[in-house]
Design an enzyme around this catalytic site. Sequence first.
Site, short mmCIF file in Angstrom:
data_model
loop_
_atom_site.label_atom_id
_atom_site.label_comp_id
_atom_site.label_asym_id
_atom_site.label_seq_id
_atom_site.Cartn_x
_atom_site.Cartn_y
_atom_site.Cartn_z
N ASP A 16 0.52 -1.42 0.21
CA ASP A 16 0.12 0.35 0.26
C ASP A 16 0.64 1.47 0.46
O ASP A 16 2.17 1.14 0.29
CB ASP A 16 -0.52 -0.27 1.14
CG ASP A 16 -1.57 0.74 1.14
OD1 ASP A 16 -2.57 1.57 0.41
OD2 ASP A 16 -1.68 1.77 2.76
N ASP A 18 -0.55 4.61 0.64
CA ASP A 18 -0.54 6.23 1.42
C ASP A 18 -0.65 5.71 3.70
O ASP A 18 -0.99 4.27 3.29
CB ASP A 18 -2.09 6.92 1.20
CG ASP A 18 -1.95 7.66 0.16
OD1 ASP A 18 -0.69 7.43 -0.52
OD2 ASP A 18 -3.34 8.01 -0.29
#
Length: 237
Positions: A16, A18
Amino acid sequence: MIFYRTLTPFKVISFDLDDTLYDNVPVIYQAEQKCIEFLRNASQIAEFSNEMWFDCKKQIFQQDPIFCENVTQWRIKTIHRLLQKYGKSAVEIEKISQDCIAHFLHWRHQIDVPQQNLDVLNQLKQQVPLAVITNGNVVPERIGLNQFELVLTAGVQGRAKPDADLFQQTAQHFGIKPSEILHVGDNLDTDVKGAIQAGCQAVWLNLSGKGITQFSDATLLPTVEITDLAELLLLQS
């Protein structure tokens, strides 16, 4: 490091972006405010407010949540709808929208990735292929992240996490089984639940200082919990 499940051999690590590789909270807040300010000035709508912006975004999401999985298109549609509300012409709407989204994306990419995280990625890249599975709209190369062989973005290449779509596409791209993907993320729903339900293994990056039982969205346990990205270097593929 805490193991909740047996870690089995993996051939790819997906990340991922963010709040996993950098702190996204101040970045998105600033970019959002810059976007609203730009739209207010460009449209010359003096009464345009933050509340109007967020109300419009919420309304669009409620009408079509799947469309909003592409967060850039969601933003563009919000701009269009607000400008239409104030009677702007089609030509004005198109010009202001293009300029506004470009302005937003500039500020969206004002991100300083911690040097330690860059070092970790560079070391991992020497050991195993790396990929990105993101629900956001950051382009890794624009913030100096060039370690990834594959980048999949929700709403562009497929359904948003926790849907299995992008995890499955990652497995297909590398010609491996989902269980041979080790997905790393901060979110217990989109990252951990999404990866485990897709048949992958999951590393939960817990920067909160709280135990997993204190999170209401901890519906599925990760494979491993870490509190520092450097701990990934201790895992054997």
